[in-house]
Write an enzyme that holds these catalytic residues in place. Sequence first.
Site, short mmCIF file in Angstrom:
data_model
loop_
_atom_site.label_atom_id
_atom_site.label_comp_id
_atom_site.label_asym_id
_atom_site.label_seq_id
_atom_site.Cartn_x
_atom_site.Cartn_y
_atom_site.Cartn_z
N THR A 244 0.84 -1.20 0.00
CA THR A 244 0.00 0.00 0.00
C THR A 244 0.88 1.25 0.00
OG1 THR A 244 -1.68 -1.21 1.19
CG2 THR A 244 -1.85 1.19 1.24
N CYS A 333 29.37 3.41 12.33
CA CYS A 333 29.35 2.53 13.50
C CYS A 333 28.49 1.31 13.18
CB CYS A 333 28.77 3.29 14.68
SG CYS A 333 29.20 2.53 16.22
#
Length: 389
Positions: A244, A333
């Site tokens: 959707t 990171c």
Amino acid sequence: MNGQNKRTVYADHAATVPITDRVRAAIEPFLCECFGNPSSIYRYGREASRAIFTARKQIAELFGCHPQELYFTSGGTESDNLAVKGSAFAHDHTTHGQHMVATAIEHHAVLHSLRFLERCGMDVTYVMPDTNGIISPDAVLDACRDDTVLVAVMLANNEIGTIQPIRNIADAIHEYGIPLFCDAVQGMGQIPVNPIALGADMLSLSGHKIGAPRGGGLLYVRSGTPLLPLIDGGGQEMGMRSGTENTAAIVGLSQAMQDAAAETAEHARYLRGLSDALFRALECLPHCIVNGTKDPLLRLPGNVNVSFPGLDAESMVLHLDRLGIAASAGSACTAGKAALSHVLAAIGRDDAAAASSLRFTFGRENTMDDVIYIADAVKHVTETLYAMQ
Ligand code: PLP
């Protein structure tokens, strides 16, 4: 400098930017009252599907392409995955015996998609940039083979802002019938972005980099380019991307793209003034190295990336945060461990320089006072951290 005279400066616009007032006004109706499912045939659904139809048409007019060459996605990452993996699976439903070419400095959405394909048997050649961060069209062409099914070259690098010669690369590989995918997520609003002018067969964009909501993006696919959908289901987006639709994100993306395109030249001039001033101030600081070219034609106007070898990027970012400044470390990171930037490694930076990079990326709300504040803060933080060694 201490916490007393602290101000707040957001200088990480390459990460994301706030939703603009015009986008907010455009999407507001689709958050609440026009909530219908665009696939429903009654009025609520028709309202939503009309809004998506209009957005697609507006973007197609902006690019000068056919509306059916545009697929809305959940963002840059999904568009990149669709372009890379969808191209591989479009050919044979198997990746064995196929070859792709990509630059070594692509975003992880492209690089990790390629790693996935390599595990499925795809052969990939990674083209290195020069020490300024620029990819040579000849190097890309040299990497191509008879079995090359796709070349992926980003328009502008998210870490060091370098801009690649996409048109020249497209012209070179098209002679051999090889399609070009261009990740243009970082370009829109700062430099002209048009897949037709660039010669890209596929081009990805992300809404949240230009003032639309996070979670909305686009993939342009030139008609006739082989591509298999990755998400199957209800057949939305002309069968290329089921699920959707996010009406508000799509409407916001179109609004943000119209605004970004109309304001690019003026915005770029403004950002360039800020970046030049910050470069000038930072380059005077001991040990400072500029990452990537400073040629204004080859670098995004709002990008400043420097290293302070011997210091730790994350500590600098946290010290700057304490002074109210949001900036980014060049290192990513991953699972709690700081990984050295593949981009800085590719332009030949050693580990000390790659582990100590700071990226400042400006937006329309930044001012020259912000630049002065950042420059003073970086001076203070780097002097303090070097003195502690
Ligand atoms: N490609 C580039 C060059 C990017 O800079 C980013 C995000 O930083 C992406 C792709 C991913 O976009 P998104 O955050 O919309 O998934």
